[in-house]
Enzyme design. Structure first.
Site, PDB file in Angstrom:
ATOM      1  N   GLU A 246       0.653  -1.052  -0.126  1.00  0.00           N
ATOM      2  CA  GLU A 246       0.065   0.287   0.223  1.00  0.00           C
ATOM      3  C   GLU A 246       0.814   1.392   0.107  1.00  0.00           C
ATOM      4  O   GLU A 246       1.604   1.548   0.823  1.00  0.00           O
ATOM      5  CB  GLU A 246      -0.376  -0.314   1.144  1.00  0.00           C
ATOM      6  CG  GLU A 246      -2.251  -1.603   1.315  1.00  0.00           C
ATOM      7  CD  GLU A 246      -3.017  -1.009   0.709  1.00  0.00           C
ATOM      8  OE1 GLU A 246      -3.225   0.473   0.211  1.00  0.00           O
ATOM      9  OE2 GLU A 246      -3.641  -1.593   0.134  1.00  0.00           O
TER      10      GLU A 246
ATOM     11  N   CYS B 190      -2.252   8.949   2.547  1.00  0.00           N
ATOM     12  CA  CYS B 190      -1.636   8.449   1.031  1.00  0.00           C
ATOM     13  C   CYS B 190      -2.783   9.054   0.118  1.00  0.00           C
ATOM     14  O   CYS B 190      -2.266   8.953  -0.918  1.00  0.00           O
ATOM     15  CB  CYS B 190      -1.784   6.807   1.463  1.00  0.00           C
ATOM     16  SG  CYS B 190      -3.217   6.233   2.492  1.00  0.00           S
TER      17      CYS B 190
END
Ligand code: NAD
Length: 531
Positions: free
Chosen positions: A221, A255
């Site tokens: 991720e 993110c």
């Protein structure tokens, strides 16, 4: 803040023993039963709920995080994910039947949902609960044992997790390894059922290379530069609120935070104005006051961001104030930024938002396509054709219209990157799937050889013909070539299932039904039988 808090790292020599203990527990089937998994998941939810205020304090120490952000974006969402897993794990783990096939139905083909083994998860500093405990929920629900290496850059939260986990969870199935590069490197030398890595692309390359040596499966991720394309005709006030929130939550250290804006040159000033108004609505007493706006995680990241800002050739639209002693960088908008600017050289991961003027949406799309596929791509527009044009001509982890970041919270949507923004999917059912081995299974009765005995030697032409009649595939007609002026292209033939044939079939059925009503079919049938 975090600098004052020292984590006590796990001794390197303990890591082999931790790995061995969890391997042993896995082999002993400690989480084989769904009930055992549910106990751990529920305990995890209570770990957060019972220590809610301690977590809030730890977040303030590590990230200067406003308590509302901690509650809403980490603690409540993680408790919610525990509840979802607790309620649905039976359904997720149920053995699945393979789609029906006449040839193989007798063998009862099924997919067993089985754990992969002992999972290692290495997590980042920015959402140290959601990104550490989220994968833990999925892995435990799937029946795996779990080792977490949380970030050393969020020591207060990582330390609290390490203190609480042994009090709430079974130490035979979950362990925390505290540390930095040395501890992570040692962990990565060992074989794992699965390695889940959340963090930067730079470290992901190291993790993947290490995993290749033990052939441990990996998911990543990652992040990257998530763009925002603004259609100047959109609802500007709503767009500004949502973009500023995405940029300012956790001081931009998210993110999926908007990394830069692409907008037509002549609309740039209107966007800046709308963003400034959103900023003033959000921070009536200024962003630097306590509990209003987060801080940069450490001095290294503060200096990195300050350096990028100092070197930009763009024009400061507003913000730009910094205070190193506080690791504070004000929400900052820089306009007139070019593609080769310092602010475009790396993922910003901070409260700075550059605006890149473009000629039109085509130039915006080309700009995005010339770079790594982002984790998220945002479009603000009321025009369906505008949104479709952007989504249909780009690639990204997710494609979001008229909002930022909320997709991570939507139950049923996977969170995952593509290419350099990551591989594999997270959140709720997707986390369960990530840590689940799909084990194919069937049970073939002896009489099946009456059908498939031809597979056995000695091979003969007769057996080959029999197998072909059973398993042979009839392809649809070959695509044919059409010429349109100078261009030639292949098109699909209708393959015997054209709309026209379906209409004829329905008409025939209709006539048959009508005849049946008046008894004609019955009379005909009687006549045939008599004859
Ligand atoms: P990072 O890559 O610096 O660190 C993440 C983890 O990797 C930490 O636990 C760290 O100790 C470990 N690590 C560091 N160097 C290592 C090495 N050489 N070998 C093995 N492990 C090592 O990331 P960060 O600064 O904590 O987080 C920021 C990055 O994470 C950003 O790029 C952000 O976009 C990304 N991120 C992605 C997601 C997502 O869900 N896609 C979520 C959060 C953050």
């Amino acid at each position: 803040m975090s600098d004052a808090f020292q984590l006590e790292y796990t001794p390197l020599e303990d890591i082999d023993a931790i790995h061995a203990t969890l391997q042993k527990s896995f082999k002993a089937g400690k989480l084989k039963s769904i009930a055992a998994r549910k106990i751990q998941i529920l305990q995890l939810a209570y770990l957060i709920q019972d220590n809610y205020d301690a977590f809030k304090v730890a977040f303030t120490k590590d990230l200067g995080r406003p308590t509302l952000e901690t509650a809403f974006m980490e603690l409540d969402s993680t408790i919610g994910d525990c509840k979802i897993a607790y309620d649905r794990v039976e359904k997720w783990a149920r053995t699945e039947k393979a789609p029906f096939s006449l040839n193989f139905a007798a063998t009862n083909p099924v997919i067993r949902k089985e754990p992969k083994g002992v999972v290692l998860s290495i997590s980042p500093f920015n959402y140290p609960v959601w990104l550490s405990l989220g994968p833990m929920i999925g892995a435990l629900a799937a029946g795996n044992c779990f080792v977490l290496k949380p970030s050393e850059l969020s020591p207060a939260v990582s330390g609290l997790i390490a203190e609480l986990v042994p009090k709430y969870l079974d130490s035979d199935v979950v362990r925390i390894v505290l540390g930095g590069v040395a501890e992570a490197t040692k962990l990565l030398e060992l074989p794992w059922g699965h390695i889940h890595y959340t963090g930067s692309g730079r470290v992901a390359r190291i993790v993947c290379a290490a995993a290749a040596k033990t052939l441990s499966p990996v998911s990543t991720e990652l992040g990257g530069k998530s763009p925002v394309i603004i259609d100047p005709k959109c609802d500007l006030q709503t767009a500004a609120n949502r973009i500023m929130w995405g940029k300012c939550a956790n001081a931009g250290q998210t993110c999926v935070s908007p990394d830069y804006i692409l907008v037509q040159k002549d609309a740039q000033d209107a966007i800046v104005q709308a963003l400034k108004e959103a900023h003033d609505r959000f921070y009536p007493s200024g962003p630097s006051v306590p509990n209003a706006f987060g801080r940069i995680v450490n001095h290294t990241h503060f200096r990195r961001l300050k350096g990028l800002l100092d070197r930009t050739a763009g024009e400061m639209a507003f913000g730009g104030q910094t205070d190193e002693s506080e690791k504070y960088i004000a929400p900052t908008i820089v306009k007139g930024v070019k593609g080769d600017d310092s602010l475009m050289s790396e993922e910003l991961f901070g409260p700075i938002l550059p605006i890149i003027p473009v000629k039109d949406v085509d130039e915006a799309i080309a700009f995005i396509n010339a770079r790594d596929h982002p984790l998220a791509l945002y479009v603000f527009s009321q025009d369906a054709a505008f949104k479709a044009k952007v989504f249909d001509n780009t690639q990204s982890g997710s494609a979001i219209a008229n909002d930022t970041m909320v997709h991570c919270a939507v139950d049923g949507l996977p969170l995952g990157g593509i290419g350099p923004s990551g591989s594999g999917y997270q959140t709720r059912k997707y986390s369960f799937d990530l840590f689940t081995h799909l084990r194919s299974s069937l049970d073939s009765p002896s009489w099946v050889d009456w059908l498939f005995g031809s597979r056995f030697p000695p091979y003969t032409a007769k057996k080959e013909a029999k197998l072909k009649s059973l398993l042979g595939v009839k392809l649809p007609p070959r695509p044919h070539e059409v010429t349109n002026g100078a261009t030639k292209s292949l098109v699909l033939s209708d393959g015997g299932c054209s709309g026209k044939r379906i209409v004829i079939l329905f008409v025939a059925l209709g006539i048959a039904a009508a005849l049946a009503q008046v008894g004609v079919v019955g009379s005909l049938w009687k006549l045939i039988v008599t004859l």
